[in-house]
Design a protein around this motif. Structure first.
Motif, PDB file in Angstrom:
ATOM      1  N   ALA A 279     161.622 -31.120  15.618  1.00  0.00           N
ATOM      2  CA  ALA A 279     161.799 -30.480  16.932  1.00  0.00           C
ATOM      3  C   ALA A 279     162.864 -31.179  17.776  1.00  0.00           C
ATOM      4  O   ALA A 279     163.528 -30.537  18.585  1.00  0.00           O
ATOM      5  CB  ALA A 279     160.473 -30.451  17.679  1.00  0.00           C
TER       6      ALA A 279
ATOM      7  N   LEU B 129     166.369 -29.541  17.838  1.00  0.00           N
ATOM      8  CA  LEU B 129     166.599 -28.191  18.362  1.00  0.00           C
ATOM      9  C   LEU B 129     167.531 -28.221  19.561  1.00  0.00           C
ATOM     10  O   LEU B 129     167.399 -29.057  20.444  1.00  0.00           O
ATOM     11  CB  LEU B 129     165.281 -27.541  18.776  1.00  0.00           C
ATOM     12  CG  LEU B 129     164.423 -26.990  17.650  1.00  0.00           C
ATOM     13  CD1 LEU B 129     163.100 -26.480  18.220  1.00  0.00           C
ATOM     14  CD2 LEU B 129     165.126 -25.894  16.894  1.00  0.00           C
TER      15      LEU B 129
ATOM     16  N   CYS C 221     168.277 -20.614  13.549  1.00  0.00           N
ATOM     17  CA  CYS C 221     167.361 -21.203  12.582  1.00  0.00           C
ATOM     18  C   CYS C 221     166.815 -20.105  11.679  1.00  0.00           C
ATOM     19  O   CYS C 221     166.719 -18.956  12.081  1.00  0.00           O
ATOM     20  CB  CYS C 221     166.194 -21.886  13.287  1.00  0.00           C
ATOM     21  SG  CYS C 221     166.670 -23.235  14.352  1.00  0.00           S
TER      22      CYS C 221
ATOM     23  N   TYR D  52     167.046 -20.152  18.824  1.00  0.00           N
ATOM     24  CA  TYR D  52     166.106 -20.942  19.621  1.00  0.00           C
ATOM     25  C   TYR D  52     166.362 -20.690  21.107  1.00  0.00           C
ATOM     26  O   TYR D  52     167.501 -20.732  21.563  1.00  0.00           O
ATOM     27  CB  TYR D  52     166.261 -22.429  19.301  1.00  0.00           C
ATOM     28  CG  TYR D  52     165.444 -23.323  20.198  1.00  0.00           C
ATOM     29  CD1 TYR D  52     164.061 -23.252  20.191  1.00  0.00           C
ATOM     30  CD2 TYR D  52     166.058 -24.211  21.063  1.00  0.00           C
ATOM     31  CE1 TYR D  52     163.300 -24.063  21.018  1.00  0.00           C
ATOM     32  CE2 TYR D  52     165.305 -25.031  21.890  1.00  0.00           C
ATOM     33  CZ  TYR D  52     163.927 -24.952  21.867  1.00  0.00           C
ATOM     34  OH  TYR D  52     163.179 -25.749  22.695  1.00  0.00           O
TER      35      TYR D  52
ATOM     36  N   LEU E 278     166.045 -25.649   9.892  1.00  0.00           N
ATOM     37  CA  LEU E 278     167.112 -25.885  10.861  1.00  0.00           C
ATOM     38  C   LEU E 278     168.442 -25.991  10.127  1.00  0.00           C
ATOM     39  O   LEU E 278     168.462 -26.253   8.931  1.00  0.00           O
ATOM     40  CB  LEU E 278     166.855 -27.196  11.610  1.00  0.00           C
ATOM     41  CG  LEU E 278     165.945 -27.142  12.825  1.00  0.00           C
ATOM     42  CD1 LEU E 278     164.545 -26.726  12.475  1.00  0.00           C
ATOM     43  CD2 LEU E 278     165.903 -28.479  13.512  1.00  0.00           C
TER      44      LEU E 278
END
Length: 189
Positions: free
Chosen positions: A104, A107, A113, A74, A127
């Motif tokens: 989200a 993150l 991921c 990410y 995730l």
């Protein structure tokens, strides 16, 4: 496409339902005392984002789509969505915001991921099961609230709220499950 029985369907799987690809949001098997066991599957159609709920007998078969699965790191979020980079080739990919939904908030920059791709387009993301965050705000312990089953609200460094045991203070780093946002333990670092 491969056929699997309904009871083996899990969150994050991609199924073909009536010619459309759907991402599984939740799959729950119900075994009543009397009658036939069933599996309820909540899905989101990839083409237009419409939610679908279907019920199957646990022994019925459903079509599971073959997907390419790759690990990505990410990078950042912008108005278009979430940006990820493939670690070996440095190729970047954009994941739409609605694909992640509530996940989200978990993150973290450089988080590895697993992204599932169908014909080069992202259709599902997985995730890591656990992430570490710091508590920035925790309610004080209420006197007499020492039972092991009592929890208090706390705010994490990402802005999410979780319930933690009374002994957890501000500044403590904790492990949180990404699936449901539940407290697991103190971080061991």
């Amino acid at each position: 496409m491969v056929k699997v029985i309904a009871s083996e369907v899990r969150k994050g799987n991609v199924l073909e339902i009536d010619g459309d690809l759907c991402t599984v949001l939740k799959a729950e098997s119900i075994r009543p005392g009397k009658g036939t066991p069933t599996t309820h599957i909540d899905m989101r159609r990839i083409s237009d984002g419409v939610k679908i709920v279907k019920s199957y007998r646990t022994t019925e078969t459903v079509e599971r789509a073959f997907l390419d699965e790759k690990d990505y790191d990410y990078l950042y979020e912008d108005e278009m969505g979430f940006n990820f980079m493939e670690p070996e080739t440095y190729e970047q990919i954009l994941v739409p915001k609605d694909l992640l939904g509530d996940s989200a908030q978990w993150l973290v920059e450089n988080m590895r991921c697993s992204i599932k791709l169908f014909e080069g387009s992202p259709v599902a993301i997985e995730l890591p099961q656990r992430v570490i965050f710091e508590i920035v705000e925790a309610d004080p312990v209420v006197k007499g609230q020492t039972a092991s089953s009592s929890y208090k609200p706390a705010k994490l460094s990402n802005g999410a709220r979780v319930m933690v045991p009374p002994h957890i203070e501000s500044g403590t780093r904790i492990v949180v499950m990404t699936e449901d946002g539940s407290y697991v333990e103190r971080a061991k670092d």
